[in-house]
Write a protein that holds these residues in place. Structure first.
Motif, PDB file in Angstrom:
ATOM      1  N   LYS A  90       0.835  -1.198   0.000  1.00 47.18           N
ATOM      2  CA  LYS A  90       0.000   0.000   0.000  1.00 47.18           C
ATOM      3  C   LYS A  90       0.875   1.256   0.000  1.00 47.18           C
ATOM      4  N   ALA A  91       1.941   1.236   0.786  1.00 49.27           N
ATOM      5  CA  ALA A  91       2.861   2.374   0.815  1.00 49.27           C
ATOM      6  C   ALA A  91       3.556   2.552  -0.526  1.00 49.27           C
ATOM      7  N   ILE A  92       3.962   1.446  -1.145  1.00 49.07           N
ATOM      8  CA  ILE A  92       4.631   1.508  -2.446  1.00 49.07           C
ATOM      9  C   ILE A  92       3.702   2.125  -3.496  1.00 49.07           C
ATOM     10  N   ASP A  93       2.441   1.716  -3.502  1.00 50.28           N
ATOM     11  CA  ASP A  93       1.471   2.277  -4.453  1.00 50.28           C
ATOM     12  C   ASP A  93       1.389   3.801  -4.308  1.00 50.28           C
ATOM     13  N   ALA A  94       1.289   4.270  -3.055  1.00 50.20           N
ATOM     14  CA  ALA A  94       1.186   5.717  -2.820  1.00 50.20           C
ATOM     15  C   ALA A  94       2.479   6.431  -3.193  1.00 50.20           C
ATOM     16  N   ASN A  95       3.625   5.794  -2.935  1.00 52.95           N
ATOM     17  CA  ASN A  95       4.904   6.393  -3.321  1.00 52.95           C
ATOM     18  C   ASN A  95       5.037   6.498  -4.834  1.00 52.95           C
ATOM     19  N   CYS A  96       4.505   5.498  -5.552  1.00 46.74           N
ATOM     20  CA  CYS A  96       4.498   5.562  -7.017  1.00 46.74           C
ATOM     21  C   CYS A  96       3.732   6.785  -7.497  1.00 46.74           C
ATOM     22  N   ALA A  97       2.569   7.027  -6.900  1.00 48.94           N
ATOM     23  CA  ALA A  97       1.768   8.194  -7.283  1.00 48.94           C
ATOM     24  C   ALA A  97       2.529   9.483  -7.007  1.00 48.94           C
ATOM     25  N   GLN A  98       3.250   9.523  -5.876  1.00 47.92           N
ATOM     26  CA  GLN A  98       4.044  10.702  -5.541  1.00 47.92           C
ATOM     27  C   GLN A  98       5.144  10.940  -6.577  1.00 47.92           C
ATOM     28  N   LEU A  99       5.688   9.861  -7.125  1.00 48.85           N
ATOM     29  CA  LEU A  99       6.738   9.973  -8.137  1.00 48.85           C
ATOM     30  C   LEU A  99       6.185  10.268  -9.526  1.00 48.85           C
ATOM     31  N   GLY A 100       4.859  10.076  -9.706  1.00 47.48           N
ATOM     32  CA  GLY A 100       4.248  10.362 -11.003  1.00 47.48           C
ATOM     33  C   GLY A 100       3.672   9.160 -11.720  1.00 47.48           C
ATOM     34  N   LEU A 101       3.826   7.953 -11.139  1.00 48.63           N
ATOM     35  CA  LEU A 101       3.211   6.760 -11.713  1.00 48.63           C
ATOM     36  C   LEU A 101       1.814   6.632 -11.115  1.00 48.63           C
ATOM     37  N   LEU A 102       0.805   6.972 -11.896  1.00 47.95           N
ATOM     38  CA  LEU A 102      -0.542   7.135 -11.369  1.00 47.95           C
ATOM     39  C   LEU A 102      -1.223   5.796 -11.086  1.00 47.95           C
ATOM     40  N   PRO A 103      -2.170   5.777 -10.141  1.00 49.68           N
ATOM     41  CA  PRO A 103      -2.890   4.540  -9.823  1.00 49.68           C
ATOM     42  C   PRO A 103      -3.560   3.910 -11.031  1.00 49.68           C
ATOM     43  N   ILE A 104      -4.066   4.721 -11.942  1.00 45.82           N
ATOM     44  CA  ILE A 104      -4.752   4.157 -13.105  1.00 45.82           C
ATOM     45  C   ILE A 104      -3.770   3.433 -14.023  1.00 45.82           C
ATOM     46  N   GLN A 105      -2.497   3.876 -14.017  1.00 42.20           N
ATOM     47  CA  GLN A 105      -1.484   3.176 -14.807  1.00 42.20           C
ATOM     48  C   GLN A 105      -1.168   1.809 -14.197  1.00 42.20           C
ATOM     49  N   LEU A 106      -1.062   1.767 -12.879  1.00 42.70           N
ATOM     50  CA  LEU A 106      -0.814   0.490 -12.218  1.00 42.70           C
ATOM     51  C   LEU A 106      -1.991  -0.452 -12.396  1.00 42.70           C
ATOM     52  N   MET A 107      -3.211   0.095 -12.361  1.00 48.42           N
ATOM     53  CA  MET A 107      -4.404  -0.728 -12.581  1.00 48.42           C
ATOM     54  C   MET A 107      -4.391  -1.304 -13.999  1.00 48.42           C
ATOM     55  N   GLU A 108      -4.004  -0.507 -14.949  1.00 44.75           N
ATOM     56  CA  GLU A 108      -3.911  -0.977 -16.337  1.00 44.75           C
ATOM     57  C   GLU A 108      -2.908  -2.116 -16.451  1.00 44.75           C
ATOM     58  N   ASN A 109      -1.754  -1.947 -15.815  1.00 45.22           N
ATOM     59  CA  ASN A 109      -0.728  -2.989 -15.879  1.00 45.22           C
ATOM     60  C   ASN A 109      -1.192  -4.269 -15.188  1.00 45.22           C
ATOM     61  N   ALA A 110      -1.881  -4.128 -14.057  1.00 45.45           N
ATOM     62  CA  ALA A 110      -2.372  -5.299 -13.334  1.00 45.45           C
ATOM     63  C   ALA A 110      -3.405  -6.053 -14.159  1.00 45.45           C
ATOM     64  N   GLY A 111      -4.373  -5.329 -14.697  1.00 43.97           N
ATOM     65  CA  GLY A 111      -5.406  -5.972 -15.501  1.00 43.97           C
ATOM     66  C   GLY A 111      -4.853  -6.631 -16.740  1.00 43.97           C
ATOM     67  N   SER A 112      -3.884  -5.977 -17.356  1.00 44.85           N
ATOM     68  CA  SER A 112      -3.248  -6.542 -18.546  1.00 44.85           C
ATOM     69  C   SER A 112      -2.521  -7.844 -18.205  1.00 44.85           C
ATOM     70  N   SER A 113      -1.864  -7.883 -17.033  1.00 45.76           N
ATOM     71  CA  SER A 113      -1.140  -9.086 -16.649  1.00 45.76           C
ATOM     72  C   SER A 113      -2.095 -10.242 -16.350  1.00 45.76           C
ATOM     73  N   ILE A 114      -3.274  -9.939 -15.814  1.00 48.76           N
ATOM     74  CA  ILE A 114      -4.288 -10.973 -15.578  1.00 48.76           C
ATOM     75  C   ILE A 114      -4.762 -11.565 -16.906  1.00 48.76           C
ATOM     76  N   SER A 115      -5.031 -10.665 -17.850  1.00 53.09           N
ATOM     77  CA  SER A 115      -5.456 -11.107 -19.175  1.00 53.09           C
ATOM     78  C   SER A 115      -4.408 -12.022 -19.817  1.00 53.09           C
ATOM     79  N   LYS A 116      -3.150 -11.627 -19.715  1.00 52.84           N
ATOM     80  CA  LYS A 116      -2.074 -12.422 -20.320  1.00 52.84           C
ATOM     81  C   LYS A 116      -1.982 -13.793 -19.660  1.00 52.84           C
ATOM     82  N   GLU A 117      -2.125 -13.851 -18.349  1.00 57.01           N
ATOM     83  CA  GLU A 117      -2.042 -15.128 -17.646  1.00 57.01           C
ATOM     84  C   GLU A 117      -3.159 -16.069 -18.100  1.00 57.01           C
TER      85      GLU A 117
END
Length: 490
Positions: free
Chosen positions: A10-37
């Protein structure tokens, strides 16, 4: 395999947003990885994604959008709730996108008796569980409870996103929990998934990369602050920490700065035990400080009875600021260490750690490079990776948390390492280390040592950065104290 906790994720997710990697980008990557699996494991079939109203549901919506582009898959989506009840903007946006995709069915189900819930579950070949995320407390409500029960009764292959919905932990037992064949968790293995209880529900566990910034994990950030234990609305005096500062004699300002910093960080009560020659001066700094006068002009063995009594009355002792380096001071500090339940050692008290015997449960030391070299009797490396190894080895040997101050602060308990890069050259002014010790003591009262030290470094440095914007190289340690609350509000 290297693993982390859900709280750390949870802390890492929030730190990513602070650095500029937005939650919606991480959600996109997560969903894409589920689809690939799913595509890697199945040649086709009917895929049903059952989604809740949080970010786990959002991951499922993204996976559905990716999967429906492959003609061998027939994709159905169930939202347990309605679109207005989706809790995050990212999840809602991804749900609304499904209306523009080749999804076979999109159902919003609020009634657990809705026949389409059982029909879609029974007709599926593979079911993806995106119902609930972490932090579920209490009994699972409807329609989630019925969905979990129907999934378990279906006999279908079940893939859980992050963890099976309703997974019990050691603190609580859920009546309803999805029993998965495969659990896809993100970034790193979670410690909680390795427990015997969780293993019964997870099935195979696959760790999928979602493009986390490495610095979001290795450097402290806003996410780490948000995991801190803080004062609750119904707390009463003393619950947020009683801090004893033992300092002064050679100097008067250092213990006062540490005490004021502890108060600004949220400690309820701060007492300063100081030698007689400086106690009055320290008391004059603020009426918020409780000052107890020691027996002489330096900390000495005659003070042990009073310090023993005070140690019993306080949660954390912060010791060392302004004490001076007389041999009797160090010897007395050495005798005080075993009295402490929780301890922050700084400055002139650091040599007392060297030959101390016995066990003490939670100790944080806050040396700078020269002090660290002195207590190790080995020169401190100037190369960051070597420094990290030195701090880890020392912390492991001494069973303490070390916060080595520098341009990049290094914090380690001997097992894990956190780095901090907040702060500026203006903070080379005297007193900033005393402020850091006070912040650390306040956080240690109600937080684990590693978390307290890492977050203290971040708070001190960020408060210093805010002060530097106003004062430039004229900033004082007291300016940093005044900006602590601005950082804590983040």
């Amino acid at each position: 395999m290297d693993s982390i906790t859900w709280e750390e994720m949870k802390a890492i997710d929030a730190n990513c947003a602070q650095l500029g990697l937005l939650p919606i980008q991480l959600m996109e990557n997560a969903g894409s990885s589920i689809s690939k699996e799913i595509r890697d494991r199945f040649s086709g079939g009917k895929i049903l994604l059952v989604a809740g109203r949080g970010n786990n549901g959002g991951d499922a919506f993204v996976a559905a959008r990716h999967l429906c582009e492959y003609p061998q898959f027939q994709v159905d989506v169930i939202l347990l709730g309605n679109v207005a009840s989706i809790r995050t903007e990212e999840a809602k946006r991804n749900f609304l996108l499904l209306r523009h995709c080749k999804i076979n069915n999109i159902k919003e189900i609020t009634n657990p008796g809705d026949v389409s819930l059982s029909e879609l579950i029974n007709n599926a070949d593979v079911i993806v569980d995106g119902i609930l995320g972490t932090g579920v407390a209490g009994k699972i409500r409807e329609p989630e409870a019925s969905a979990i029960e129907l999934i378990n009764l279906s006999g279908k292959y079940v893939i859980a996103i992050d963890l099976p919905s309703g997974t019990p932990d050691t603190k609580s037992e859920q009546v309803k929990c999805v029993k998965a064949d495969l659990t896809i968790t993100f970034h790193k293995m979670k410690e909680e998934l390795s427990t015997p209880v969780a293993f019964y529900y997870t099935g195979e566990v696959k760790v999928s990369s979602i493009g986390i910034c490495s610095h979001a994990e290795s450097f402290t950030g806003i996410g780490n602050l948000r995991t801190l234990n803080i004062r609750t609305p119904d707390s009463h005096k003393g619950q947020a920490g009683r801090i004893l500062i033992i300092g002064g004699g050679a100097y008067s300002g250092a213990p006062a700065l540490a005490a004021l910093a502890a108060l600004r960080t949220g400690a309820d009560i701060v007492t300063v035990a100081a030698p007689a020659n400086v106690a009055g001066t320290i008391a004059s700094f603020s009426p918020d400080l409780i000052v107890r006068c020691l027996s002489s002009q330096r900390l000495c063995s005659e003070d042990i009875p009073l310090v023993t009594k005070l140690a019993y009355q306080h949660d954390v002792i912060v010791m060392g600021m302004g004490l001076g380096n007389d041999e009797e001071v160090v010897e007395t500090a050495r005798r005080i260490i075993p009295l402490c339940k929780k301890l922050v050692l700084d400055a002139d008290a650091l040599p007392a750690l060297e030959e101390t015997k016995g066990t003490y449960s939670e100790v944080v030391i806050t040396p700078h490079a020269r002090e660290f070299a002195r207590i190790r009797k080995i020169e401190t490396s100037t190369e960051i990776n070597n420094r990290i190894e030195e701090v880890m080895a020392f912390s492991r040997e001494k069973k303490v948390v070390t916060l080595l101050k520098g341009k990049v602060d290094i914090v380690s308990d001997g097992r894990k390492v956190m780095l901090n890069r907040t702060g500026n050259a203006g903070m080379s002014v005297g007193g900033t280390g005393d402020v850091l010790a006070g912040i650390t003591g306040a956080l240690l009262a109600i937080n684990p040592p590693m978390k307290a030290a890492a977050c203290a470094a971040y708070i001190n440095g960020t408060a210093g950065d805010l002060a530097f914007k106003d004062k430039g190289y004229g900033l004082l340690a007291t300016d940093i104290i005044e900006r602590i609350t601005d950082v804590m509000r983040e």
